[in-house]
Design an enzyme around this catalytic site. Sequence first.
Site, short mmCIF file in Angstrom:
data_model
loop_
_atom_site.label_atom_id
_atom_site.label_comp_id
_atom_site.label_asym_id
_atom_site.label_seq_id
_atom_site.Cartn_x
_atom_site.Cartn_y
_atom_site.Cartn_z
N ARG A 116 44.99 40.84 29.18
CA ARG A 116 43.71 41.45 28.79
C ARG A 116 43.08 40.63 27.68
NH1 ARG A 116 43.88 45.03 25.13
NH2 ARG A 116 45.63 46.21 25.97
N TYR A 161 17.21 46.75 37.34
CA TYR A 161 18.23 47.20 38.27
C TYR A 161 18.55 48.68 38.01
CZ TYR A 161 22.85 47.98 40.19
OH TYR A 161 23.92 48.52 40.85
N ASP A 180 18.84 39.47 31.07
CA ASP A 180 19.64 39.54 32.29
C ASP A 180 19.12 38.44 33.22
OD1 ASP A 180 20.64 40.09 34.85
OD2 ASP A 180 20.76 42.24 34.47
N LYS A 199 26.45 38.06 42.07
CA LYS A 199 25.27 37.63 42.81
C LYS A 199 25.28 36.10 43.01
CE LYS A 199 24.56 41.95 42.83
NZ LYS A 199 24.52 42.62 41.55
#
Length: 380
Positions: free
Chosen positions: A49, A102, A175, A200
């Site tokens: 992590r 979005y 973004d 994407k």
Amino acid sequence: MSHGFDTLAIHAGQDPEARTGAVIPPIYQTSTYAQDAVGAPRLGYEYSRSGNPTRDALQECLAALEGGPVGLAFASGLAAEDTLLRTVCKPGDHVVIPDDAYGGTYRLFARVAERWGLDFTPAKVSDPDAVRAAIRPGSTKIVWVETPTNPLLGIADIAALAGVAHDAGALLVVDNTFASPYLQQPIAHGADVVVHSTTKYIGGHSDVVGGALVAADAGLGEELRYHQNAMGAINGPFDAWLTLRGIKTLGVRMDRHCDNAERIAAYLDGHAKVGQVIYPGLPAHPGHEVAAKQMRRFGGMISFRAAGGEEHAVEICNRTELFILAESLGGVESLIEHPGRMTHASAAGSPLEVPGDLVRLSVGIETVDDLLADLEQALG
Ligand SMILES: Cc1ncc(COP(=O)(O)O)c(C=O)c1O
């Protein structure tokens, strides 16, 4: 020595592996690492992590592509957004968000962060004065923009908004999912943090979900890294490896996405069954000049209004054969969707509700004549 974008995409963070010379970074599918002595982890790796070499390779590459000192890879775009918000903001703070964004980003602000005490105001990001007016001096911590926006492809002037945000002591967050770092590098225009859904264009093959943050300032980058570990929404090693594999061809894919989208936008523009065509590459688009200033090309996303209204829009989406009816975007295959009933359903009834006659295309890299023929039969 500075390198060009495609060289960085293939090499940044991806030196051949020291032990075997493996040309491709191995998938370090491990949760933990043997330590040489108590408190002496090898190369600083103690638990995946906190750090993993495959994720590190991706993070270094992302930072190089966006031109920032720190890149971080997350489990999804929304996980990256959540980590950013909870690093920079606290209850009682305020954020300016796009009035077109979005749907999942809107939902994060409206249904999650607001309950936790973070206030927000939607503003038209193509209008710097509207953004300035939405700022609450003293409490606005972030001006958050998408450019191009999802799904109405509005264009925000990154340099102008950096000035507006910084005047108010706020950060400008961009973004950059729709453009990808190949087409647009927000940090070079004054942005403080770049957000991606790497699901994407960066991943590019519709086979992996992920997100990224790249910070312009090393100190902020380290705070984000601390929260990435403390909150735990990391990108896994196999996902990081798939994303890196996708990144290597980002530049060539984006050029083909743009070639195909330009042809399709020109075809749709003026088609009798199509109302308005929304593509920043069309000179009639209100953000065309700003897009030309800050983007290398205009991208692979096109939205258009069906001349026959909402039912016609739904029929078009149901009728295409090559364009696959699906959410998401940015993969090599072309996708079509009805934002109002699919990706942006969560914005229904809000200031971010999208028109019912809107169709969104993610133009893939197939043979463009085949895509044009598919649209021709689907428009009816
Ligand atoms: C512009 C934009 N930002 C963020 C996201 C969220 O990313 P993810 O789905 O990887 O969580 C999406 C997803 O569609 C998006 O289109």
